[in-house]
Each structure stands twice: as structure tokens, then as C-alpha cells.
Write a protein that holds these residues in place. Structure first.
Motif, PDB file in Angstrom:
ATOM      1  N   ASN A 172      84.543  81.089 103.723  1.00 42.57           N
ATOM      2  CA  ASN A 172      85.663  81.868 104.181  1.00 42.57           C
ATOM      3  C   ASN A 172      84.821  83.153 104.527  1.00 42.57           C
ATOM      4  O   ASN A 172      85.142  83.956 105.305  1.00 42.57           O
ATOM      5  N   ARG A 173      83.646  83.508 103.559  1.00 48.26           N
ATOM      6  CA  ARG A 173      82.975  84.815 104.040  1.00 48.26           C
ATOM      7  C   ARG A 173      81.932  84.609 104.935  1.00 48.26           C
ATOM      8  O   ARG A 173      81.143  85.713 105.352  1.00 48.26           O
ATOM      9  N   ASN A 174      81.789  83.404 105.485  1.00 50.40           N
ATOM     10  CA  ASN A 174      80.828  82.915 106.399  1.00 50.40           C
ATOM     11  C   ASN A 174      79.238  83.806 106.276  1.00 50.40           C
ATOM     12  O   ASN A 174      78.660  84.630 106.975  1.00 50.40           O
ATOM     13  N   VAL A 175      78.831  83.169 105.016  1.00 51.49           N
ATOM     14  CA  VAL A 175      77.760  83.816 104.421  1.00 51.49           C
ATOM     15  C   VAL A 175      76.432  83.110 105.120  1.00 51.49           C
ATOM     16  O   VAL A 175      76.333  82.105 105.399  1.00 51.49           O
ATOM     17  N   ARG A 197      66.977  85.311  98.468  1.00 50.71           N
ATOM     18  CA  ARG A 197      68.255  84.110  98.717  1.00 50.71           C
ATOM     19  C   ARG A 197      68.678  83.942  97.110  1.00 50.71           C
ATOM     20  O   ARG A 197      69.795  83.929  96.832  1.00 50.71           O
ATOM     21  N   LEU A 198      67.594  83.956  96.107  1.00 52.57           N
ATOM     22  CA  LEU A 198      68.300  83.521  94.892  1.00 52.57           C
ATOM     23  C   LEU A 198      68.973  84.706  94.444  1.00 52.57           C
ATOM     24  O   LEU A 198      69.909  84.487  93.748  1.00 52.57           O
ATOM     25  N   THR A 199      68.511  85.970  94.457  1.00 53.95           N
ATOM     26  CA  THR A 199      69.594  87.126  93.943  1.00 53.95           C
ATOM     27  C   THR A 199      70.788  87.094  94.557  1.00 53.95           C
ATOM     28  O   THR A 199      71.798  87.323  94.135  1.00 53.95           O
ATOM     29  N   GLU A 200      70.919  86.873  95.918  1.00 56.80           N
ATOM     30  CA  GLU A 200      72.089  86.778  96.782  1.00 56.80           C
ATOM     31  C   GLU A 200      73.068  85.635  96.286  1.00 56.80           C
ATOM     32  O   GLU A 200      74.178  85.782  96.323  1.00 56.80           O
ATOM     33  N   LEU A 201      72.457  84.772  95.905  1.00 51.51           N
ATOM     34  CA  LEU A 201      73.042  83.532  95.471  1.00 51.51           C
ATOM     35  C   LEU A 201      73.867  83.902  93.853  1.00 51.51           C
ATOM     36  O   LEU A 201      75.180  83.778  93.668  1.00 51.51           O
ATOM     37  N   CYS A 202      73.257  84.738  93.161  1.00 53.95           N
ATOM     38  CA  CYS A 202      73.757  85.155  92.032  1.00 53.95           C
ATOM     39  C   CYS A 202      74.786  86.211  92.098  1.00 53.95           C
ATOM     40  O   CYS A 202      75.838  86.121  91.488  1.00 53.95           O
ATOM     41  N   VAL A 203      74.661  87.129  93.371  1.00 56.70           N
ATOM     42  CA  VAL A 203      75.604  87.952  93.611  1.00 56.70           C
ATOM     43  C   VAL A 203      76.918  87.492  94.357  1.00 56.70           C
ATOM     44  O   VAL A 203      77.915  87.858  93.652  1.00 56.70           O
ATOM     45  N   LEU A 204      76.539  86.271  95.010  1.00 51.38           N
ATOM     46  CA  LEU A 204      77.911  85.530  95.494  1.00 51.38           C
ATOM     47  C   LEU A 204      78.623  85.003  94.370  1.00 51.38           C
ATOM     48  O   LEU A 204      79.782  84.873  94.217  1.00 51.38           O
ATOM     49  N   TYR A 205      78.133  84.402  93.044  1.00 46.87           N
ATOM     50  CA  TYR A 205      78.503  83.933  92.221  1.00 46.87           C
ATOM     51  C   TYR A 205      79.346  84.976  91.296  1.00 46.87           C
ATOM     52  O   TYR A 205      80.597  84.832  91.068  1.00 46.87           O
ATOM     53  N   ALA A 206      78.857  85.932  91.325  1.00 54.31           N
ATOM     54  CA  ALA A 206      79.544  87.323  90.629  1.00 54.31           C
ATOM     55  C   ALA A 206      80.792  87.489  91.374  1.00 54.31           C
ATOM     56  O   ALA A 206      81.825  87.961  90.787  1.00 54.31           O
ATOM     57  N   ALA A 207      80.547  87.816  92.681  1.00 57.91           N
ATOM     58  CA  ALA A 207      81.741  88.286  93.612  1.00 57.91           C
ATOM     59  C   ALA A 207      82.768  87.201  93.466  1.00 57.91           C
ATOM     60  O   ALA A 207      83.979  87.398  93.490  1.00 57.91           O
ATOM     61  N   HIS A 208      82.399  85.961  93.539  1.00 55.04           N
ATOM     62  CA  HIS A 208      83.702  84.780  93.295  1.00 55.04           C
ATOM     63  C   HIS A 208      84.285  85.211  92.020  1.00 55.04           C
ATOM     64  O   HIS A 208      85.385  84.893  91.801  1.00 55.04           O
ATOM     65  N   TYR A 227      84.655  78.199  94.705  1.00 55.29           N
ATOM     66  CA  TYR A 227      83.551  78.913  95.006  1.00 55.29           C
ATOM     67  C   TYR A 227      83.024  78.581  96.586  1.00 55.29           C
ATOM     68  O   TYR A 227      82.666  79.137  97.440  1.00 55.29           O
ATOM     69  N   GLU A 228      83.256  77.267  96.864  1.00 55.04           N
ATOM     70  CA  GLU A 228      82.795  76.665  98.198  1.00 55.04           C
ATOM     71  C   GLU A 228      83.591  77.070  99.208  1.00 55.04           C
ATOM     72  O   GLU A 228      83.112  77.522 100.322  1.00 55.04           O
ATOM     73  N   ALA A 229      84.929  77.313  98.791  1.00 45.48           N
ATOM     74  CA  ALA A 229      86.024  77.735  99.863  1.00 45.48           C
ATOM     75  C   ALA A 229      85.528  79.294 100.062  1.00 45.48           C
ATOM     76  O   ALA A 229      85.754  79.783 101.208  1.00 45.48           O
TER      77      ALA A 229
END
Length: 203
Positions: A78-81, A90-101, A72-74
């Protein structure tokens, strides 16, 4: 200094063993797939005993958890978030990033990982400082704390408990995604459900 002559300190040997086990698990995952990720295969590839494995990890689930956390950290790097400044956004985007990973790992791997036998998925009672807590879990907790400080959610909100609820929500959606063999857009559904859930807390 040539450590082939001098015996390395215990801490150095321990770190090397843990890295060898982790690298072996990564190689098995990438080259052979989840079915080959057994403690026996990890130890054989790493050149260590099963006793050494269990000195560093409680189970295969723990090394899988570490594999996903580092992945997840990589993935984020790599996505330069660039995350929103607003805490709830920010909370929502963190959940979305977890899903994308999770989507990037593929439904077959995620289906095997998201098993009821995998105790590393249990976040009930965890604190943000615990060893195997992911950076995503900590960042969501920090976002909830910031939202409470900013008056976006009630001042008496238990942010640890609320973070557990969000984890349960996202895990449930991921389970559904696995059951449907990836039959829906995971990131879109998590965005919608997290926003809907947090609207009940927003002041």
C-alpha cells in the motif's frame, strides 16, 4: 465442477480450513480486539474444532505471527515502497518499515503481542527458509549478504547471526516503546540505533 457433490481433496480441505482460521482471527482482531483473540473464539467463528486448529498452528502465537506477516506485506504494498540500492541503506530502511508497521498496529496490540510468553518472537536459530520467518527478516538477511558481497562488511561475517542480533536490537527498542506507552518516535529511534550498530561492522 461443483464440489458440493464431490468431496474436495485433503489438500484443498486443509487450505480452506487454514484460511477459515486465519480469516476468523483477522475478524476478531479488527472487530473486537486482542483480548477476544482466543483459540476457542477463533474456532467458533471459523466453524472448526480445536483439533483442526492445532493441526494447522502450534498456538495462538503462530496465527498472530501469520497475521502480522501478511499485514506487513499489505502495508508495504500500500505504501508503494522503493528501497535503496545500497545494501546497508536498504537494511536500515527495512528495519524502519518494520517499526512503522508496528506503529500502525497501535501500542495496545503491539504490547500484547510483544510478550515474553510469545515464542514466535524467538528468531534465534531460525534460517531464512523457515515457514514463519517474515519477508522482512528474509529481506534483511539478503541485504546483509549483498553488503558482504559488496565489501561493505567483513567477508567472514556470519549474516544469519548478525541478522539475529539486529532482530534482538529492534525487539528491545519495540519493548521500550511499549513500556513507555508509545512515548517516543519508534521509527526514528530504530533508524538511529540500527545505523549506529551497523557502523561497527562497516569497512
Amino acid at each position: 465442477m461443483d464440489d458440493t457433490i464431490l468431496r474436495p481433496p485433503q489438500k484443498v480441505r486443509s487450505e480452506r480450513t487454514q484460511k477459515a482460521l486465519y480469516d476468523a482471527a483477522c475478524t476478531l482482531m479488527h472487530d473486537y480486539g486482542y483480548d477476544y483473540l482466543t483459540v476457542q473464539n477463533i474456532c467458533k467463528l471459523a466453524g472448526v474444532t480445536t483439533g483442526a486448529f492445532y493441526h494447522h498452528f502450534h498456538s495462538k502465537d503462530d496465527i498472530l505471527c501469520l497475521f502480522l506477516n501478511k499485514g506487513y506485506e499489505a502495508f508495504i504494498e500500500n505504501r508503494n515502497v522503493c528501497l535503496p540500492e545500497d545494501p546497508l541503506a536498504r537494511l536500515t530502511e527495512l528495519c524502519v518499515l518494520y517499526a512503522a508497521h508496528n506503529e500502525s498496529n497501535g501500542v495496545e496490540f503491539v504490547s500484547n503481542y510483544y510478550s515474553t510468553k510469545n515464542k514466535s518472537l524467538n528468531t534465534i536459530g531460525l534460517s531464512p527458509e523457515d515457514m514463519y520467518v517474515s519477508s522482512n527478516y528474509r529481506a534483511r538477511y539478503d541485504s546483509l549478504m549483498a553488503a558482504r558481497e559488496a565489501g561493505q562488511i567483513p567477508a567472514d561475517t556470519d549474516c544469519v547471526s548478525l541478522n539475529e542480533d539486529i532482530c534482538s536490537l529492534t525487539k528491545g527498542i519495540i519493548f521500550d516503546w511499549c513500556l513507555s506507552n508509545g512515548g517516543f518516535d519508534l521509527t526514528s529511534r530504530i533508524r538511529r540505533m540500527v545505523d549506529r550498530f551497523m557502523s561497527t561492522y562497516r569497512i
